[in-house]
Motif scaffolding. Structure first.
Motif, PDB file in Angstrom:
ATOM      1  N   ASN A 775       0.809  -1.223   0.000  1.00  0.00           N
ATOM      2  CA  ASN A 775       0.000   0.000   0.000  1.00  0.00           C
ATOM      3  C   ASN A 775       0.838   1.267   0.000  1.00  0.00           C
ATOM      4  OD1 ASN A 775      -2.646   0.870  -0.314  1.00  0.00           O
ATOM      5  ND2 ASN A 775      -2.918   1.276   1.873  1.00  0.00           N
ATOM      6  N   HIS A 776       2.040   1.202  -0.586  1.00  0.00           N
ATOM      7  CA  HIS A 776       2.882   2.377  -0.727  1.00  0.00           C
ATOM      8  C   HIS A 776       3.009   2.725  -2.208  1.00  0.00           C
ATOM      9  CE1 HIS A 776       4.054   1.118   3.356  1.00  0.00           C
ATOM     10  NE2 HIS A 776       4.305   2.412   3.553  1.00  0.00           N
ATOM     11  N   TRP A 832      -7.279  -7.228  -3.199  1.00  0.00           N
ATOM     12  CA  TRP A 832      -6.925  -8.121  -2.095  1.00  0.00           C
ATOM     13  C   TRP A 832      -5.578  -8.767  -2.401  1.00  0.00           C
ATOM     14  CZ3 TRP A 832      -8.382  -8.932   2.685  1.00  0.00           C
ATOM     15  CH2 TRP A 832      -8.062 -10.133   3.329  1.00  0.00           C
ATOM     16  N   VAL A 833      -4.596  -8.587  -1.490  1.00  0.00           N
ATOM     17  CA  VAL A 833      -3.248  -9.136  -1.706  1.00  0.00           C
ATOM     18  C   VAL A 833      -2.878 -10.034  -0.538  1.00  0.00           C
ATOM     19  CG1 VAL A 833      -2.533  -7.117  -3.054  1.00  0.00           C
ATOM     20  CG2 VAL A 833      -2.114  -7.173  -0.593  1.00  0.00           C
ATOM     21  N   THR A 834      -2.025 -10.970  -0.855  1.00  0.00           N
ATOM     22  CA  THR A 834      -1.480 -11.868   0.159  1.00  0.00           C
ATOM     23  C   THR A 834      -0.006 -11.547   0.336  1.00  0.00           C
ATOM     24  OG1 THR A 834      -3.048 -13.594  -0.440  1.00  0.00           O
ATOM     25  CG2 THR A 834      -1.093 -14.255   0.811  1.00  0.00           C
ATOM     26  N   SER A 840      -3.064 -11.374   4.662  1.00  0.00           N
ATOM     27  CA  SER A 840      -3.739 -10.752   3.526  1.00  0.00           C
ATOM     28  C   SER A 840      -4.417  -9.464   3.983  1.00  0.00           C
ATOM     29  CB  SER A 840      -4.782 -11.706   2.924  1.00  0.00           C
ATOM     30  OG  SER A 840      -4.179 -12.904   2.482  1.00  0.00           O
ATOM     31  N   ASN A 841      -4.575  -8.552   3.027  1.00  0.00           N
ATOM     32  CA  ASN A 841      -5.243  -7.296   3.337  1.00  0.00           C
ATOM     33  C   ASN A 841      -5.623  -6.585   2.035  1.00  0.00           C
ATOM     34  OD1 ASN A 841      -2.127  -6.919   3.514  1.00  0.00           O
ATOM     35  ND2 ASN A 841      -2.938  -4.886   2.937  1.00  0.00           N
ATOM     36  N   TRP A 842      -6.501  -5.580   2.196  1.00  0.00           N
ATOM     37  CA  TRP A 842      -6.906  -4.736   1.074  1.00  0.00           C
ATOM     38  C   TRP A 842      -5.882  -3.619   0.869  1.00  0.00           C
ATOM     39  CZ3 TRP A 842     -10.629  -6.097  -2.143  1.00  0.00           C
ATOM     40  CH2 TRP A 842     -11.698  -6.890  -1.703  1.00  0.00           C
ATOM     41  N   VAL A 843      -5.531  -3.323  -0.387  1.00  0.00           N
ATOM     42  CA  VAL A 843      -4.676  -2.176  -0.716  1.00  0.00           C
ATOM     43  C   VAL A 843      -5.311  -1.436  -1.894  1.00  0.00           C
ATOM     44  CG1 VAL A 843      -2.588  -3.348   0.090  1.00  0.00           C
ATOM     45  CG2 VAL A 843      -3.228  -3.482  -2.331  1.00  0.00           C
ATOM     46  N   PRO A 910     -12.657 -11.772   2.119  1.00  0.00           N
ATOM     47  CA  PRO A 910     -12.655 -10.354   1.728  1.00  0.00           C
ATOM     48  C   PRO A 910     -13.956 -10.039   0.981  1.00  0.00           C
ATOM     49  CG  PRO A 910     -11.255 -11.636   0.260  1.00  0.00           C
ATOM     50  CD  PRO A 910     -11.696 -12.579   1.333  1.00  0.00           C
ATOM     51  N   THR A 911     -14.541  -8.926   1.311  1.00  0.00           N
ATOM     52  CA  THR A 911     -15.838  -8.571   0.741  1.00  0.00           C
ATOM     53  C   THR A 911     -15.820  -7.139   0.228  1.00  0.00           C
ATOM     54  OG1 THR A 911     -16.965 -10.057   2.277  1.00  0.00           O
ATOM     55  CG2 THR A 911     -18.320  -8.376   1.192  1.00  0.00           C
TER      56      THR A 911
END
Length: 930
Positions: A775-776, A832-834, A840-843, A910-911
């Motif tokens: 997320n950068h 959505w990335v791993t 994992s998280n949203w970016v 993830p939604t």
């Protein structure tokens, strides 16, 4: 009024068999012309026999007819529609008789009328000749084919029966029930007579002399029910009456003949009468109808700020008779700030507006004020579930003055307080609005002088709770305009001058709950951050038709604006920093003068061409010492290929100060230091009146932006500034292109409606970051992105039908594809990335890979009933915006959702959850018109 009668036929009467073709012998034998014969008309006599009107054998052969075949018998015309001749003024009751010879063509119309015996009074003869073309006959036929004939016809001017000296007098008026409109074409039949005893004049008045005693009068008028009245008069009595006839339809959907301005611009859509007041889903508001026009997108369903051909809403100008107004709708969702009864016509220019409109990049919406009615007092009162209002108009015939007043106020605050009984969580919300309009118009010689004032206020926010240290805030938006204008014939044309005073304000108010010395809680205003702007402007214009093929128009205007920022209280506005005193957008105090001049010519080199070149020059001066000049040539061309098919095209340059989403007082003045936006508009298309009641139009356009300075809405709302924005504005380039299609049935024949489809691509050149999986920002790149307001496909269909029992039913169907999800006035697409560690998280997603909001459609509906009472009409309506109960997606929420087995989470997914606004607005309204 005269009586008419065809003359009786003698044994031999001369008729004309016009347009009968003579040809060679072979053709005569067959009764048809040869291919090489020259057409010419002949006249033959028709003889009356026991078998009817027939040709002689010799004439039949000359015409190529066979006497033995039975095709020499003429079927004469018969009268189907009479045309009475009125007595000339001053000759009422003068007897006379005029004998004419009529040429009745093959369609049964009177093609020619000649006098064969004149009346002793020449003006009676003239009256008969003037009336004769209105006669209609069934066509005469010979051998089964229609032919033209000559026949004699007599107009007899028979004086009315003289009544005894003891005659009494019946005088009065005939009016429409409900509207009180004088009926100028009513006929009064006395005591079941076959001919009318009197007819009404232009003011609906009549005078009738009758004998004493009881009488029955049958009153007839087109479009109204025939009504019978009984009167009993005594000897020498003069009785004054008012007869009211029930209209077959209250406010019928009928075609109104208007002195409409000739079309010289590329595209102008003009809406009138019920087209601007009875469209479903528009709350009866004329300006909201623009949202259903081709080329118009929206921010969200129900929000009535038009996005015209992919531009910002602030790029479209709103005008009232040439006076620009800043805010058109209450609370974004509500009705317009002008009472509907003040508006006669709405003109919409989606592209390439003419030169009188300046200092804007997009389209134009202009409401044209109704002309004051000079006959009598008019009054309307209206109420629905949101607001109530009234309109009153009073003419003063003795002085040539007319005064009109209107106003509305909302009682949404009362409704919200009632809602707290069911939904306690809404007790902190408040919302309300009001507006007013006043007009005084005075005739001055051959000209007019008009003073028009209007104002509007909107207040929405959250009030603090009655507990210690509770906070609240609200937004208040207000504006006022006072316009004085005069029009008068000048140098063979029409001149106009005007002066307008204006005041605009937009403020954020802070409130808090305090306690007095006795511990009593009260709500106190603790701070204000507001933008205020005062303006004074003047304008002058002149137009004239120099020749039958050349019209010219020139004009000039100047506007001085003084804007200021007001900050009071201890609280700071959102995003405040100590360095903000130098920020021109956080403290947009400024002095500026806008001036412009224009000239245009409308040239008609032939009946099929209309060429309108124009030039506009504007100067933007910001104190101290910043001046920008814009030169805007414009051109429109129209070419009529046929009476029903017209090709059109136009182009022009346009400029405007930097903009944000909607008009913000002081912003477009202070933002001048960042220079002007500039662009061009190119439009080509065609208009086709396929047949009566169907108008088709198509437009293709390309609008390049050579310089765009469009500030991000969130930056303004949150009062944030991007890095280095104090040094220079982020100017960019862009373009929009697309096409608009429309099929329209104008008002008439009990219904109106249209279907439109628009295709749009709107792009902006922008710098954006490539986002890494953590997320950068990896790098900054430049590319062309979809503009925040781009809706690629928009479809509208509107229909309203008035039934004979005064019920009106209508519906609207709307569909649009979604805007890009770029983070401007919506969410920003995420992915959505791993991560390498398995988490994992949203970016954020790169902007050139952004997705779009979901498509949306809705169905609106309106049903109304009208009643005509003695002196007023009553209309009840139910108008429902989004009867289909569809929920529009305005953003997405990126989150994690868990599935549970009992109380234990078993799976986390993830939604991308849509954020929907279920705007469903039913309005039950009641309107009384006097």
């Amino acid at each position: 009024m005269s009586k008419r009668a065809p003359m009786p036929h003698p044994r031999a009467v001369r008729w004309v068999l016009a347009l009968v073709l003579l040809s060679g012998a072979a053709a005569r034998a067959q009764g048809v012309p040869s291919a090489t014969s020259e057409p010419r008309a002949i006249e033959v006599d028709v003889h009356a026999t026991d078998a009817g009107q027939v040709l002689s054998a010799e004439d039949a052969l000359r015409l190529g007819l066979s006497p033995d075949a039975g095709d020499t018998t003429l079927v004469p015309p018969s009268l189907t529609a009479d045309a009475p001749a009125a007595w000339p003024e001053g000759l009422e009751g003068t007897p006379g008789e005029v004998e004419l010879e009529l040429l009745v063509d093959v369609e049964g119309r009177v093609a020619e009328a000649k006098v064969t015996r004149a009346a002793s009074e020449p003006r009676l003869t003239d009256a008969a000749l003037a009336a004769a073309p209105g006669l209609r006959f069934t066509p005469a036929t010979l051998g089964g084919a229609p032919v033209a004939v000559r026949l004699p016809f007599i107009y007899r001017f028979t004086p009315p029966v003289q009544v005894p000296a003891s005659t009494t007098h019946l005088t009065g008026e005939v009016r429409a029930r409900g509207t009180r409109k004088p009926l100028s074409d009513a006929a009064l039949f006395l005591d079941r007579a076959a001919e009318p005893a009197a007819t009404t004049d232009a003011q609906g008045r009549f005078t009738l002399d009758v004998t004493p005693g009881p009488h029955t009068l049958e009153v007839r008028a087109p479009g109204h029910e025939t009504t019978t009245f009984t009167e009993t008069l005594t000897r020498g009595q003069t009785l004054q009456v008012i007869y009211r006839l029930q209209p077959r339809e209250v406010n019928p959907y009928e075609t109104v003949v208007r002195d409409e301005r000739p079309r010289t611009e590329v595209t102008r859509i003009s809406l009138h009468e019920q087209e601007i007041r009875e469209v479903p889903g528009t709350l009866g508001d004329p300006f909201r109808v623009v949202m259903l026009m081709p080329g118009v997108g929206s921010l969200a369903s129900g929000i009535s700020y038009p996005v015209v051909r992919g531009s910002q809403p602030a790029a479209t100008g709103f005008f009232l008779d040439g006076v620009r107004i800043p805010m058109l709708y209450h609370l974004l969702l509500g009705p317009a700030v002008v009472h509907p009864d003040f508006i006669d016509t709405v003109d919409f220019y989606p592209g390439a507006p003419p030169v009188q409109y300046g200092r804007m990049l997009g389209g134009v919406v202009e409401g044209r004020l109704s002309r004051p009615r000079e006959d009598r007092l008019h009054f309307t009162a209206y109420a629905d579930l949101i607001n109530a209002g009234g309109f009153i108009e009073q003419p003063f015939e003795s002085t040539g003055t007319s005064v009109s007043l209107a106003g509305r106020f909302s009682y949404s605050a009362l409704l919200i307080s009632l809602a707290t009984q069911v939904l306690p969580e809404v007790d902190k919300v408040h919302a309300g609005f009001w507006d007013y309009q006043a007009r005084v118009e005075q005739k001055v010689g051959r000209g007019r002088l008009r003073l028009f004032a209007l104002g509007s206020s909107d207040d929405v926010g959250i009030s603090p709770e009655l507990r210690r240290r509770a906070d609240g805030a609200g937004v208040v938006s207000r504006f006022h305009r006072i316009d004085l204008r005069g029009t008068h014939p000048l140098a063979g044309g029409e001149g106009e001058v005007g002066v307008t005073l204006g005041w605009d304000g937009l403020g954020l108010n802070g409130e808090a709950t305090r306690a007095d010395a006795g511990g009593q809680l009260f709500i106190e205003k603790v701070g204000e951050y507001s933008l205020r702007q005062a303006s004074v402007s003047a304008r002058a214009g002149w137009r004239r038709a120099l020749t039958s093929s050349l019209d010219v128009a020139v004009g000039t205007d100047v506007e001085h604006r003084r804007s200021a920022t007001v900050i009071t209280g201890s609280a700071h506005p959102p995003g405040w920093r100590p360095s903000d005193d130098a920020d021109p957008l956080k403290r947009p105090s400024a002095l500026a003068t806008f001036s412009g001049a224009y000239a245009s010519a409308t040239w008609r080199p032939s009946d099929t061409w209309v060429v309108t070149p124009g030039l506009r020059v504007d100067a933007y001066h910001l104190v101290p010492g910043m001046t920008f000049t814009a030169v805007e040539p414009r051109l429109s061309v129209r070419h009529s290929l046929t009476d029903t098919l017209t090709l059109k095209g136009g182009a022009g340059l346009y400029h405007q100060p930097p903009t944000v989403l909607i008009h913000v007082p002081a912003f477009d003045t202070a933002s001048l230091r960042y220079g002007l936006q500039s662009g061009a508009q190119f439009d080509v298309g065609a208009e086709w009146k396929a047949f009566e009641g169907l108008e088709l139009s198509a437009d293709a356009y390309f609008n390049p932006l050579s310089r765009a300075v469009e500030f991000d809405l969130m930056d303004v709302v949150e009062n944030q500034r991007r890095r280095s924005a104090l040094r220079e504005a982020t100017a960019t380039t862009g373009y929009a292109y697309g096409f608009d299609l429309m099929a329209r049935h104008p008002l008439g024949r009990h219904w109106f409606g249209w279907v439109s489809y628009s295709f749009l691509q709107s792009k902006r050149k922008a710098r954006f970051g490539r986002i890494s999986d953590d997320n950068h920002v990896l790098e900054t790149v430049e590319g062309t992105l979809p503009f925040a307001f781009e809706q690629a496909h928009t479809f509208n269909a509107a229909l309203s039908y008035k039934f004979g029992n005064n019920w009106t039913v209508g519906t609207v169907v709307h569909f649009n594809t979604g805007r890009p999800e770029t983070g401007q006035i919506t969410s920003q697409t995420q992915r959505w990335v791993t991560n390498p560690d398995g988490s994992s998280n949203w970016v954020r997603q790169d902007l050139d890979r952004a997705q779009r909001l979901a498509p949306f459609f809705r169905v609106d509906a309106r049903i109304a009933k009208s009643w005509a009472y003695q002196d007023f009409t009553l209309d009840a309506s139910l108008d429902v915006l989004n009867l289909s109960a569809q929920q529009e997606v305005v953003a997405y929420e990126y989150r994690l959702e868990s599935e549970f087995s009992g109380s234990t989470p078993t799976d986390i997914k993830p939604t991308r959850a849509p954020v929907r606004i279920p705007i469903i607005l039913p309005l039950l309204g009641l309107k009384a018109t006097y």
